[in-house]
Write a protein that holds these residues in place. Structure first.
Motif, PDB file in Angstrom:
ATOM      1  N   LEU A 166       3.113  15.712  13.915  1.00 31.62           N
ATOM      2  CA  LEU A 166       2.570  15.741  12.562  1.00 31.62           C
ATOM      3  C   LEU A 166       2.661  14.365  11.920  1.00 31.62           C
ATOM      4  CD1 LEU A 166       4.173  19.118  11.395  1.00 31.62           C
ATOM      5  CD2 LEU A 166       1.831  18.735  12.199  1.00 31.62           C
ATOM      6  N   LYS A 167       1.991  14.227  10.782  1.00 34.31           N
ATOM      7  CA  LYS A 167       1.953  12.940  10.081  1.00 34.31           C
ATOM      8  C   LYS A 167       3.363  12.455   9.744  1.00 34.31           C
ATOM      9  CE  LYS A 167       0.183  10.601   5.969  1.00 34.31           C
ATOM     10  NZ  LYS A 167      -0.606  10.724   4.740  1.00 34.31           N
ATOM     11  N   ALA A 168       4.197  13.369   9.270  1.00 31.75           N
ATOM     12  CA  ALA A 168       5.562  12.985   8.884  1.00 31.75           C
ATOM     13  C   ALA A 168       6.327  12.452  10.085  1.00 31.75           C
ATOM     14  CB  ALA A 168       6.279  14.177   8.280  1.00 31.75           C
ATOM     15  N   GLU A 169       6.141  13.108  11.231  1.00 30.78           N
ATOM     16  CA  GLU A 169       6.834  12.669  12.433  1.00 30.78           C
ATOM     17  C   GLU A 169       6.327  11.281  12.878  1.00 30.78           C
ATOM     18  OE1 GLU A 169       7.622  17.089  14.384  1.00 30.78           O
ATOM     19  OE2 GLU A 169       5.948  15.855  15.064  1.00 30.78           O
ATOM     20  N   LEU A 170       4.999  11.135  12.780  1.00 27.43           N
ATOM     21  CA  LEU A 170       4.408   9.833  13.163  1.00 27.43           C
ATOM     22  C   LEU A 170       4.923   8.715  12.250  1.00 27.43           C
ATOM     23  CD1 LEU A 170       0.725  10.957  13.823  1.00 27.43           C
ATOM     24  CD2 LEU A 170       2.527  10.586  15.509  1.00 27.43           C
ATOM     25  N   PRO A 203       4.153   3.229   6.111  1.00 32.45           N
ATOM     26  CA  PRO A 203       3.754   4.343   6.990  1.00 32.45           C
ATOM     27  C   PRO A 203       3.508   5.651   6.234  1.00 32.45           C
ATOM     28  CG  PRO A 203       5.522   3.085   7.979  1.00 32.45           C
ATOM     29  CD  PRO A 203       5.384   2.570   6.598  1.00 32.45           C
ATOM     30  N   ILE A 204       4.206   5.867   5.150  1.00 32.40           N
ATOM     31  CA  ILE A 204       4.066   7.137   4.425  1.00 32.40           C
ATOM     32  C   ILE A 204       2.673   7.293   3.842  1.00 32.40           C
ATOM     33  CG2 ILE A 204       4.917   8.469   2.465  1.00 32.40           C
ATOM     34  CD1 ILE A 204       7.658   7.241   2.972  1.00 32.40           C
ATOM     35  N   SER A 205       2.111   6.185   3.370  1.00 27.62           N
ATOM     36  CA  SER A 205       0.786   6.245   2.741  1.00 27.62           C
ATOM     37  C   SER A 205      -0.339   6.022   3.737  1.00 27.62           C
ATOM     38  CB  SER A 205       0.699   5.195   1.626  1.00 27.62           C
ATOM     39  OG  SER A 205       0.870   3.883   2.180  1.00 27.62           O
ATOM     40  N   MET A 206      -0.002   5.713   4.979  1.00 23.43           N
ATOM     41  CA  MET A 206      -1.041   5.463   5.979  1.00 23.43           C
ATOM     42  C   MET A 206      -1.666   6.782   6.441  1.00 23.43           C
ATOM     43  SD  MET A 206       0.891   2.516   8.259  1.00 23.43           S
ATOM     44  CE  MET A 206      -0.424   2.489   9.498  1.00 23.43           C
ATOM     45  N   LYS A 207      -2.885   6.644   6.915  1.00 21.62           N
ATOM     46  CA  LYS A 207      -3.576   7.806   7.467  1.00 21.62           C
ATOM     47  C   LYS A 207      -3.052   8.077   8.864  1.00 21.62           C
ATOM     48  CE  LYS A 207      -7.847   7.074   4.874  1.00 21.62           C
ATOM     49  NZ  LYS A 207      -9.302   6.851   4.967  1.00 21.62           N
ATOM     50  N   VAL A 208      -3.263   9.285   9.324  1.00 21.44           N
ATOM     51  CA  VAL A 208      -2.780   9.701  10.640  1.00 21.44           C
ATOM     52  C   VAL A 208      -3.377   8.825  11.727  1.00 21.44           C
ATOM     53  CG1 VAL A 208      -2.764  11.578  12.335  1.00 21.44           C
ATOM     54  CG2 VAL A 208      -2.395  12.082   9.907  1.00 21.44           C
ATOM     55  N   ALA A 247      12.123  10.022   2.322  1.00 21.67           N
ATOM     56  CA  ALA A 247      10.921  10.490   1.637  1.00 21.67           C
ATOM     57  C   ALA A 247       9.871  10.935   2.644  1.00 21.67           C
ATOM     58  CB  ALA A 247      10.370   9.389   0.744  1.00 21.67           C
ATOM     59  N   ALA A 248       9.761  10.150   3.733  1.00 20.33           N
ATOM     60  CA  ALA A 248       8.786  10.516   4.759  1.00 20.33           C
ATOM     61  C   ALA A 248       9.131  11.866   5.369  1.00 20.33           C
ATOM     62  CB  ALA A 248       8.740   9.440   5.834  1.00 20.33           C
ATOM     63  N   ALA A 249      10.422  12.099   5.597  1.00 16.87           N
ATOM     64  CA  ALA A 249      10.843  13.376   6.169  1.00 16.87           C
ATOM     65  C   ALA A 249      10.534  14.521   5.228  1.00 16.87           C
ATOM     66  CB  ALA A 249      12.330  13.329   6.490  1.00 16.87           C
ATOM     67  N   GLU A 250      10.813  14.294   3.924  1.00 17.84           N
ATOM     68  CA  GLU A 250      10.527  15.331   2.941  1.00 17.84           C
ATOM     69  C   GLU A 250       9.035  15.639   2.883  1.00 17.84           C
ATOM     70  OE1 GLU A 250      12.154  14.116  -0.739  1.00 17.84           O
ATOM     71  OE2 GLU A 250      14.243  14.312  -0.111  1.00 17.84           O
ATOM     72  N   THR A 251       8.222  14.545   2.898  1.00 16.25           N
ATOM     73  CA  THR A 251       6.771  14.730   2.849  1.00 16.25           C
ATOM     74  C   THR A 251       6.284  15.510   4.066  1.00 16.25           C
ATOM     75  OG1 THR A 251       6.528  12.660   1.637  1.00 16.25           O
ATOM     76  CG2 THR A 251       4.565  13.546   2.714  1.00 16.25           C
ATOM     77  N   ALA A 252       6.838  15.141   5.227  1.00 19.16           N
ATOM     78  CA  ALA A 252       6.459  15.837   6.452  1.00 19.16           C
ATOM     79  C   ALA A 252       6.809  17.321   6.365  1.00 19.16           C
ATOM     80  CB  ALA A 252       7.149  15.199   7.647  1.00 19.16           C
TER      81      ALA A 252
END
Length: 262
Positions: A30-34, A8-13, A60-65
């Motif tokens: 946002l993308k991070a939330e999704l 999911p982290i590397s996926m597009k919105v 990591a996803a949370a940090e990226t978001a």
């Protein structure tokens, strides 16, 4: 995409939203939330709880978001920072213009006060100018004042200051009208015109039926005015007052003549 192969982290919105929609989950945010929502859904779907290997991915996803949210917020903060100096400059400019306007008003008032003081200092004083003739410009005002009081105003001076004398004559029975009680009329006429009046004393004209000579002294303007006022007192036209008699000297001025008003 096989669920086990999803990252999911590397996926597009758009892909994230599509997968969440497939799972019947909310697609807003946002993308991070999704991504975090999709990771949680996949973990729940597999064994009801996220594995230890998926926990770092969620973090990591949370940090990226968070980073993406910060990046999105940065331009807005930058725009606000850029607008702030402009607003401050506008306020400073407004205050500066107001201060300039106030300074101009104060300078204008100071200039007007200085001009008024200069005009007052430059105005000539007419006090104590004995025998000075009235100016032509003052004549209308004097005429208006005299009109209000029911009297005629003295004519404006022509500028001639030489003293002349003329002899007029008044019927003996009307001399008292010129003298007045205790010489009051003579004093009034002299005060109004600035000229002088001498009347032949009663003792020197006793028993005579001819008109009594009266000597008038003053400038041409004063003489004309004195003659006019005497004419009004005795009710005789000015041109008929002129005399060819010689004046017999008597007391001068307001003491002139011993005759009394009837």
């Amino acid at each position: 995409i096989p669920k086990m192969a999803m990252d999911p982290i590397s996926m597009k919105v758009a892909d994230l939203k599509k997968e969440l929609e497939t799972l019947g989950l909310d697609t807003k945010g946002l993308k991070a939330e999704l991504a975090e929502r999709l990771i949680a859904a996949l973990a729940t779907e597999e064994d009801g709880a996220p594995t230890s290997s998926e926990a770092p991915a969620a973090e990591a996803a949370a940090e990226t978001a968070a980073e993406e949210a910060a990046e999105e917020a940065a331009p807005a903060e930058a725009e606000q920072a850029e607008d702030a100096p402009a607003t401050e400059d506008a306020e400073l400019g407004k205050r500066g213009r107001e201060e300039d306007a106030a300074g101009e008003d104060e300078a204008k008032r100071a200039k007007e006060a200085a001009e008024s003081e200069a005009a007052a200092a430059a105005a000539p004083s007419a006090e104590g100018a004995e025998g000075a003739a009235a100016t032509t410009a003052a004549a209308p005002a004097a005429a208006a004042a005299a009109a209000d009081s029911g009297e005629k105003a003295a004519p404006a001076a022509t500028g001639a200051t030489a003293v002349h004398s003329i002899v007029i004559e008044v019927p003996n029975d009307k001399v008292g009208l010129v003298i007045g009680k205790g010489g009051s009329t003579i004093k009034e006429l002299e005060s109004r015109t600035g000229g002088h009046i001498q009347i032949t004393p009663d003792a020197m004209w006793s028993g005579q039926s001819t008109p009594r000579p009266i000597l008038l002294k003053g400038t041409e303007t004063q003489l004309a005015w004195l003659k006019q006022l005497v004419s009004e007192r005795v009710n005789i036209p000015p041109e008929e007052l002129l005399s060819k008699q010689e004046f017999t000297a008597g007391p001068i001025g307001s003491g002139g003549g011993s005759g009394q008003a009837p």
